[in-house]
Enzyme design. Structure first.
Site, PDB file in Angstrom:
ATOM      1  N   GLY A 241       0.841  -1.199   0.000  1.00 59.47           N
ATOM      2  CA  GLY A 241       0.000   0.000   0.000  1.00 59.47           C
ATOM      3  C   GLY A 241       0.869   1.238   0.000  1.00 59.47           C
ATOM      4  N   GLY A 246       2.475   2.364   5.365  1.00 60.65           N
ATOM      5  CA  GLY A 246       3.585   1.441   5.632  1.00 60.65           C
ATOM      6  C   GLY A 246       4.431   1.916   6.801  1.00 60.65           C
ATOM      7  N   GLU A 263       5.571  -3.491   0.856  1.00 59.01           N
ATOM      8  CA  GLU A 263       5.706  -3.191  -0.578  1.00 59.01           C
ATOM      9  C   GLU A 263       4.947  -1.894  -0.793  1.00 59.01           C
ATOM     10  OE1 GLU A 263       5.253  -2.637  -4.048  1.00 59.01           O
ATOM     11  OE2 GLU A 263       4.146  -4.490  -4.436  1.00 59.01           O
ATOM     12  N   CYS A 297       2.069   0.577  -8.435  1.00 58.75           N
ATOM     13  CA  CYS A 297       3.166   1.055  -7.590  1.00 58.75           C
ATOM     14  C   CYS A 297       4.467   1.161  -8.379  1.00 58.75           C
ATOM     15  CB  CYS A 297       3.334   0.164  -6.376  1.00 58.75           C
ATOM     16  SG  CYS A 297       3.472  -1.566  -6.809  1.00 58.75           S
ATOM     17  N   GLU A 391       4.621  10.689  -5.887  1.00 59.49           N
ATOM     18  CA  GLU A 391       3.842   9.686  -6.592  1.00 59.49           C
ATOM     19  C   GLU A 391       2.440  10.240  -6.848  1.00 59.49           C
ATOM     20  OE1 GLU A 391       2.969   6.108  -4.341  1.00 59.49           O
ATOM     21  OE2 GLU A 391       3.237   4.903  -6.129  1.00 59.49           O
TER      22      GLU A 391
HETATM   23  P1  ADP Z   1      -3.728   3.529  -1.010  1.00 58.23           P
HETATM   24  O1  ADP Z   1      -3.146   4.866  -0.739  1.00 58.23           O
HETATM   25  O2  ADP Z   1      -3.102   2.797  -2.098  1.00 58.23           O
HETATM   26  O3  ADP Z   1      -5.211   3.494  -0.910  1.00 58.23           O
HETATM   27  P2  ADP Z   1      -3.444   2.567   1.640  1.00 58.23           P
HETATM   28  O4  ADP Z   1      -2.071   2.393   2.130  1.00 58.23           O
HETATM   29  O5  ADP Z   1      -4.279   3.670   2.170  1.00 58.23           O
HETATM   30  O6  ADP Z   1      -3.258   2.590   0.095  1.00 58.23           O
HETATM   31  O7  ADP Z   1      -4.273   1.246   1.774  1.00 58.23           O
HETATM   32  C1  ADP Z   1      -3.744  -0.022   1.557  1.00 58.23           C
HETATM   33  C2  ADP Z   1      -4.380  -0.964   2.541  1.00 58.23           C
HETATM   34  O8  ADP Z   1      -4.018  -0.609   3.856  1.00 58.23           O
HETATM   35  C3  ADP Z   1      -5.893  -0.967   2.505  1.00 58.23           C
HETATM   36  O9  ADP Z   1      -6.331  -2.303   2.663  1.00 58.23           O
HETATM   37  C4  ADP Z   1      -6.249  -0.124   3.712  1.00 58.23           C
HETATM   38  O10 ADP Z   1      -7.521  -0.422   4.242  1.00 58.23           O
HETATM   39  C5  ADP Z   1      -5.164  -0.496   4.676  1.00 58.23           C
HETATM   40  N1  ADP Z   1      -4.888   0.502   5.728  1.00 58.23           N
HETATM   41  C6  ADP Z   1      -5.094   1.821   5.693  1.00 58.23           C
HETATM   42  N2  ADP Z   1      -4.689   2.391   6.840  1.00 58.23           N
HETATM   43  C7  ADP Z   1      -4.189   1.405   7.638  1.00 58.23           C
HETATM   44  C8  ADP Z   1      -3.588   1.350   8.952  1.00 58.23           C
HETATM   45  N3  ADP Z   1      -3.404   2.426   9.683  1.00 58.23           N
HETATM   46  N4  ADP Z   1      -3.186   0.148   9.402  1.00 58.23           N
HETATM   47  C9  ADP Z   1      -3.330  -0.955   8.655  1.00 58.23           C
HETATM   48  N5  ADP Z   1      -3.891  -0.961   7.429  1.00 58.23           N
HETATM   49  C10 ADP Z   1      -4.311   0.188   6.908  1.00 58.23           C
END
Ligand code: ADP
Length: 591
Positions: A241, A246, A263, A297, A391
């Site tokens: 994500g 991350g 990743e 990504c 990005e």
């Molecule tokens: P994008 O910006 O690509 O939407 P995110 O990083 O927000 O990606 O989301 C990727 C995944 O991480 C999704 O499944 C989202 O629900 C999850 N997510 C978002 N915030 C958190 C958090 N604080 N802890 C764990 N998972 C999260």
């Protein structure tokens, strides 16, 4: 312009894929989706509407899983893990293989659902996402099978929490679940809140494929559900994500003893030297930045073009951009589909509007109203400009020029990210000199977006760490065994589910993939021990043998890949197993 009007004015016919198969699946599940725990769907709630980004229509209601529901899923995975590990590599291979085959069987449903849920062109979900996801399960069935011999010094980590994004919903699920299961882990996976639908079909497939209850658990929800999973008593977190999330996860897991792989984002350079095959490089770039609306990504989102060919290259690129067709993701003749969600669209618009540097070119192609954004090229940027560094995660390419190979490397590496890099040159020496200098997990030469389950993928710097795929990927789902290896365990086929239909008694020869009558037309009677007639077997003559030898020479079996042969042997084993009783009866009757 409304989408229907655009269709009316297009000079090509539309070819929409039938969506009813996916809508029927949703209707069969009462229009609601929710957690899959311990081998079954738990009651679901309408907490969040899942929408088709191309039309805005609601596809289903989704449960936002609470901390308690996440805990329940983790407990189910914990309870199932020891048996899953003890079952041994061969038994796990069989399940992974069954998953792959059932995904293949339901490939059309999965592709249509993916395009409805995510907005990606059906051409991509059908030809890339779903086949690659299936390939991951096949490949890892092999790794499971080989684990007792090839990785006898390694054991499973335990329970893995896996959090995936929305850009490749089923493919990211496959990248996470296949290696984890192969190595004997059990999983709790959280799909992204925009795109949970194919994960739900996958859950259904798990039940059909004989995945033991608790081995695969799926919790639906948003970031808070993800955070609950990170906090739960899991042995590993695998996250794909955004870099910002991350970073939060890295902080949350620090000092907890949980394994972690991340990743994350990227701003990958796409370097074109002046001796490159320009038309191929343009076509590669279309794939690098407009594949999946640029929501990739490792998208080649930063064009670094040699100064001498910059104008020519940009002109050819613009001409190609103008030919890209944007529209209904389910239309098979569409190149660019919908952006996953209005929020994501706003982010792209905001980033592009805030930019004052360079010259912005939007593709001269009709763009439907709604969640769509035209392919865009911004030229004349400097390496330090915001859009060269940040990005965008959309169909926007930024471009700058360089004069020497050393300058190309310097600009390419002037980034906080390090996921992928592409370079185009006809000079192999130059490619070999440049590639190792690029700070990136993957470097593609004269091609882009090449993926395979056997090749590890992952980044460095703020693009994360850990590899997914291939032997390297298995390291992230296993740990050194202490102290002694267990002997390999093989689970025999049980033969359950044998077909009840009768045997065709007029046996024929089998030559060149077909049943054939014997050339001479003779057969012999086959009797059982009590003298009863069991059937007739054909008698082959010289011509039949010659045909068989010719067919053997022509079939090219020896040149097929090991993967294909494994797939066919598994298929044979599966079908033989299903007919165990028939074989047993035949053997009994003859002997
Ligand atoms: P994008 O910006 O690509 O939407 P995110 O990083 O927000 O990606 O989301 C990727 C995944 O991480 C999704 O499944 C989202 O629900 C999850 N997510 C978002 N915030 C958190 C958090 N604080 N802890 C764990 N998972 C999260």
């Amino acid at each position: 312009m409304p989408i229907e009007t655009i269709f009316d004015t297009m000079e090509y016919g539309t070819a929409p894929e039938d969506r009813s198969v996916a809508l029927q699946w949703i209707a069969n599940h009462g229009g609601l989706i929710g957690p899959y725990v311990n081998g079954a769907f738990a009651p679901a709630r309408d907490d969040l509407a899942i929408r088709n980004p191309a039309t805005g229509e609601k596809l289903a209601g989704m449960t936002l899983c609470t901390k308690d529901e996440v805990t329940e899923a983790v407990q189910s995975a914990r309870a199932a893990q020891p048996d899953w590990q003890k079952a041994g590599g061969a038994a796990r291979a069989r399940v992974l293989y069954a998953l792959a085959r059932l995904m293949q069987k339901h490939a059309r449903l999965l592709a249509v659902m993916e395009s409805l849920d995510n907005g990606k062109p059906i051409r991509e979900s059908r030809d890339i996402d779903i086949p690659l996801a299936i390939r991951h399960f096949y490949h890892h069935a092999g790794h499971a099978q080989l684990m007792p011999s090839a990785l006898s010094d390694r054991v499973a980590l335990g329970v893995c929490g896996q959090i995936i994004p929305w850009n490749f919903p089923l493919l990211m699920l496959a990248w996470k679940i296949a290696p984890a299961l192969a190595m004997g882990n059990t999983v709790v996976l959280k799909p992204a809140e925009y795109t949970p639908m194919t994960a739900m079909i996958f859950a259904d497939i798990c039940s059909q494929a004989g995945v033991p209850p608790g081995v695969v658990n799926i919790v639906t929800g948003d970031g808070s559900t993800g955070a609950a999973l990170v906090d739960a008593t899991v042995d590993k977190i695998a996250f794909t994500g955004s870099t910002s999330v991350g970073r939060q996860i890295q902080e949350a897991t620090a000092g907890s003893g949980k394994s972690l792989t991340l990743e994350l984002g990227g701003k990958s350079p796409y370097i074109v030297f002046d001796d490159a095959d320009i038309d191929s490089a343009v076509e590669g770039l279309v794939d690098a930045i407009w594949f999946n609306q640029g929501q990739v990504c490792c998208a080649g989102s930063r064009l670094l073009i040699h100064e001498a060919i910059a104008d020519d290259f940009h002109n050819r690129l613009k001409a190609r951009m103008d030919k890209l067709r944007i529209g209904d993701p389910l239309d098979k003749s569409i190149d660019v589909g919908a952006i996953v969600d209005p929020i994501q669209l706003q982010q792209i618009q905001a980033l592009v509007q805030a930019n004052t540097a360079g010259q912005t070119y939007h593709a001269q192609t009709p763009v439907p109203e709604g969640c769509f954004y035209p392919p865009t090229l911004i030229t004349g940027l400097h390496p330090a400009d915001t859009l060269m560094q940040e990005e965008i995660f959309g169909p926007v390419l930024v471009s700058t020029t360089f004069r020497t190979p050393a300058e190309a490397v310097e600009i390419a590496n002037n980034s906080k990210y390090g996921l992928a890099a592409t370079l185009w040159t006809e000079n192999i020496n130059l490619a070999l000199e440049i590639a190792p200098k690029l700070v990136a997990g993957v470097v593609w030469v004269n091609a882009t977006n090449l993926f395979d389950a056997a090749a590890g993928f992952g980044g460095t710097r703020e693009s994360g760490f850990g590899r997914e795929g291939g032997w390297e990927g298995l390291q992230a789902y296993s740990k050194p065994r202490q102290p002694l290896p267990e002997p390999a365990q093989v689970t025999p086929f049980t033969g359950q589910g044998a077909a009840a239909d009768d045997i065709d008694r007029t046996a024929k020869l089998f030559i060149g993939g077909k049943q054939a009558r014997p050339d001479g037309g003779y057969s012999q009677a086959i009797f059982g021990p009590k003298g009863q007639l069991l059937g007739h077997a054909p008698i082959a003559n010289r011509k039949d043998i010659r045909n068989a030898v010719q067919a053997q020479l022509a079939c090219g079996w020896g040149k097929t890949t090991g993967h294909l042969r494994a797939q066919i042997l598994y298929y044979l084993a599966e079908n033989l197993a299903a007919q165990t009783n028939r074989f047993a009866e035949r053997l009994d009757a003859m002997t």
